[in-house]
Design an enzyme around this catalytic site. Sequence first.
Site, PDB file in Angstrom:
ATOM      1  CB  ILE A 140      -0.950   0.019   1.223  1.00 29.65           C
ATOM      2  CG1 ILE A 140      -1.832  -1.236   1.252  1.00 29.65           C
ATOM      3  CG2 ILE A 140      -1.820   1.277   1.200  1.00 29.65           C
ATOM      4  CD1 ILE A 140      -2.659  -1.387   2.523  1.00 29.65           C
ATOM      5  CG  ASP A 161      13.657  -1.655  12.556  1.00 31.88           C
ATOM      6  OD1 ASP A 161      12.614  -1.137  13.009  1.00 31.88           O
ATOM      7  OD2 ASP A 161      13.934  -2.864  12.693  1.00 31.88           O
ATOM      8  CE1 TYR A 217      -1.549  -5.301  11.325  1.00 31.63           C
ATOM      9  CE2 TYR A 217      -3.805  -6.096  11.164  1.00 31.63           C
ATOM     10  CZ  TYR A 217      -2.799  -5.269  10.717  1.00 31.63           C
ATOM     11  OH  TYR A 217      -3.031  -4.413   9.668  1.00 31.63           O
ATOM     12  CB  VAL A 234      -7.313 -14.340   0.655  1.00 34.96           C
ATOM     13  CG1 VAL A 234      -8.131 -13.076   0.541  1.00 34.96           C
ATOM     14  CG2 VAL A 234      -8.027 -15.467  -0.049  1.00 34.96           C
ATOM     15  NE  ARG A 292     -11.761 -11.499   6.565  1.00 31.87           N
ATOM     16  CZ  ARG A 292     -12.521 -12.213   7.422  1.00 31.87           C
ATOM     17  NH1 ARG A 292     -13.830 -12.128   7.377  1.00 31.87           N
ATOM     18  NH2 ARG A 292     -11.957 -12.990   8.323  1.00 31.87           N
ATOM     19  CD  GLU A 337      -8.010 -14.128   9.960  1.00 33.95           C
ATOM     20  OE1 GLU A 337      -8.777 -13.866   9.019  1.00 33.95           O
ATOM     21  OE2 GLU A 337      -6.907 -14.667   9.812  1.00 33.95           O
TER      22      GLU A 337
HETATM   23  P1  NAD Z   1       3.381  -4.515   3.527  1.00 30.73           P
HETATM   24  O1  NAD Z   1       4.003  -5.587   4.359  1.00 30.73           O
HETATM   25  O2  NAD Z   1       3.397  -4.660   2.051  1.00 30.73           O
HETATM   26  O3  NAD Z   1       4.028  -3.107   3.877  1.00 30.73           O
HETATM   27  C1  NAD Z   1       4.638  -2.817   5.116  1.00 30.73           C
HETATM   28  C2  NAD Z   1       5.938  -2.101   4.819  1.00 30.73           C
HETATM   29  O4  NAD Z   1       6.550  -1.752   6.069  1.00 30.73           O
HETATM   30  C3  NAD Z   1       6.956  -2.974   4.073  1.00 30.73           C
HETATM   31  O5  NAD Z   1       7.548  -2.259   3.015  1.00 30.73           O
HETATM   32  C4  NAD Z   1       7.984  -3.335   5.140  1.00 30.73           C
HETATM   33  O6  NAD Z   1       9.284  -3.567   4.600  1.00 30.73           O
HETATM   34  C5  NAD Z   1       7.914  -2.126   6.043  1.00 30.73           C
HETATM   35  N1  NAD Z   1       8.324  -2.414   7.407  1.00 30.73           N
HETATM   36  C6  NAD Z   1       7.923  -3.449   8.183  1.00 30.73           C
HETATM   37  N2  NAD Z   1       8.529  -3.387   9.376  1.00 30.73           N
HETATM   38  C7  NAD Z   1       9.327  -2.280   9.345  1.00 30.73           C
HETATM   39  C8  NAD Z   1      10.210  -1.697  10.273  1.00 30.73           C
HETATM   40  N3  NAD Z   1      10.414  -2.221  11.488  1.00 30.73           N
HETATM   41  N4  NAD Z   1      10.865  -0.569   9.911  1.00 30.73           N
HETATM   42  C9  NAD Z   1      10.693  -0.014   8.680  1.00 30.73           C
HETATM   43  N5  NAD Z   1       9.866  -0.543   7.757  1.00 30.73           N
HETATM   44  C10 NAD Z   1       9.192  -1.658   8.092  1.00 30.73           C
HETATM   45  O7  NAD Z   1       1.897  -4.348   4.085  1.00 30.73           O
HETATM   46  P2  NAD Z   1       0.669  -3.511   3.501  1.00 30.73           P
HETATM   47  O8  NAD Z   1      -0.399  -4.479   3.215  1.00 30.73           O
HETATM   48  O9  NAD Z   1       1.128  -2.593   2.449  1.00 30.73           O
HETATM   49  O10 NAD Z   1       0.226  -2.689   4.789  1.00 30.73           O
HETATM   50  C11 NAD Z   1       0.545  -1.306   4.946  1.00 30.73           C
HETATM   51  C12 NAD Z   1      -0.148  -0.781   6.193  1.00 30.73           C
HETATM   52  O11 NAD Z   1      -1.573  -0.883   6.032  1.00 30.73           O
HETATM   53  C13 NAD Z   1       0.179  -1.553   7.457  1.00 30.73           C
HETATM   54  O12 NAD Z   1       0.285  -0.642   8.533  1.00 30.73           O
HETATM   55  C14 NAD Z   1      -1.005  -2.460   7.640  1.00 30.73           C
HETATM   56  O13 NAD Z   1      -1.188  -2.825   8.990  1.00 30.73           O
HETATM   57  C15 NAD Z   1      -2.116  -1.584   7.130  1.00 30.73           C
HETATM   58  N6  NAD Z   1      -3.294  -2.359   6.684  1.00 30.73           N
HETATM   59  C16 NAD Z   1      -3.201  -3.181   5.595  1.00 30.73           C
HETATM   60  C17 NAD Z   1      -4.317  -3.887   5.176  1.00 30.73           C
HETATM   61  C18 NAD Z   1      -4.272  -4.802   3.976  1.00 30.73           C
HETATM   62  O14 NAD Z   1      -5.311  -5.413   3.644  1.00 30.73           O
HETATM   63  N7  NAD Z   1      -3.146  -4.949   3.278  1.00 30.73           N
HETATM   64  C19 NAD Z   1      -5.530  -3.775   5.875  1.00 30.73           C
HETATM   65  C20 NAD Z   1      -5.581  -2.931   6.987  1.00 30.73           C
HETATM   66  C21 NAD Z   1      -4.462  -2.207   7.367  1.00 30.73           C
END
Ligand code: NAD
Length: 291
Positions: A13, A52, A138, A182, A206, A259
Site C-alpha cells: 500500500i 527500521d 495485530y 488471500v 470480506r 479473525e
Molecule cells: P506490507 O508488508 O506490504 O508493507 C509494510 C511495509 O513496512 C513494508 O515495506 C515493510 O518492509 C515495512 N516495514 C515493516 N517493518 C518495518 C520496520 N520495522 N521498519 C521499517 N519498515 C518496516 O503491508 P501492507 O499491506 O502494504 O500494509 C501497509 C499498512 O496498512 C500496514 O500498517 C497495515 O497494517 C495496514 N493495513 C493493511 C491492510 C491490507 O489489507 N493490506 C488492511 C488494513 C491495514
Amino acid sequence: MSKCLVTGGAGFIGSHVVDILIENGHEVHVVDDLSTGNLDNLNPKAGFFENDIRDVNIWSLLDDDYDYVFHLAALARIQPSIDNPVQSHEVNLNGTLNVLEYCRKSGAKIIFSSSSSIYAGHPLPTGEGATIDPKNPYALQKYICEQYIELYSKLYDLNYTIFRYFNVFGERQITEGAYSAVVGIFLNQKEKGLPLTITNDGEQRRDFTYVKDVAKANLLAMNWPREVYNIGTGESYSINEIADMVGGEKVYIGERIGEARNTLAKWSKAEHAGWKPTVTIKEWVDDFISR
Ligand code: NAD
C-alpha cells in the site's frame, strides 16, 4: 507542495501512497527496512532511507521540516502476530511511538493506517462507532496505536487522520509467505497450477478495497480533520466466491483462529469527506485473469 515522509513506502500500500503523492507534486521520502517491502515497488523520484522504524537514530537524523508522515510501516498481518506477538508488538507499537515522538517534535501531521480487524465484526455494515474487540495481537496493537494518536492529539496537539482499511488488494500485493493475503495467494497458486487453499469453510466474507482507492484516501486526508475513517466498499464476498473468480481446484486446509467471521464497511463518513471506491475486486480479478 508539501514535504512528506512515508514509512513502509516500499510496501504494497505504501508504494501506491508514494506514487500518488509524487503524481500530485509533493516531495516524498521513504523510511522502510525492506523486511516485507521491495525496492522494485519504490518510485525512483522518492528519497529513500533503509532503516527500521524502531531505531531511534533515524528519527533524530531526519530533518524536522516534514509536513506529513504517512505511517504504514508495520508487521501487517494477523497470523504472524499470533505466532510471534512480541516481534509484532515491537514493530507495530514501539515503532509507532517513535513515529509519534517524531511528529510531536516536528509538528508533522500523522496519517495512520489502522485496520478493520479491530472491530468485533457486528453489526454489519460496521461504522466507525461500532464495538471494538481485537481478536489477535495485530488488531490490538493497531487499536492501541489509535489510542496513542488520540492521546498525543489531546496532550500535544498532534494533528492526525486515522484510516481503518478493509482487506486491500491490487498491484504489488504480496503473493507468497507469511505476509501474503488471500487474493495474492490465490493468483500465485493459479499461476503455478496449484489448488487454491481455503481456510475454514470458505464462507467467511470480506469487504475488499482496491489499493489505488486506499492511496487516494491518504492523499485526500492531508486536508481531512482529526477523525477516524473506514475505507471499504460496503460489498462483501466469501472466500469461496473469490476462489471461483480466480478459478481452479479448491482445497480446504482447516480452521484459522483469531479473525472475525465477516467484515463489511460502512464508509459514509469517508464519502462525506469526498472519497469513494472506484474498482471492485470482481472487476480487478476478471481484468487480471483476462490479461
Ligand atoms: P506490507 O508488508 O506490504 O508493507 C509494510 C511495509 O513496512 C513494508 O515495506 C515493510 O518492509 C515495512 N516495514 C515493516 N517493518 C518495518 C520496520 N520495522 N521498519 C521499517 N519498515 C518496516 O503491508 P501492507 O499491506 O502494504 O500494509 C501497509 C499498512 O496498512 C500496514 O500498517 C497495515 O497494517 C495496514 N493495513 C493493511 C491492510 C491490507 O489489507 N493490506 C488492511 C488494513 C491495514
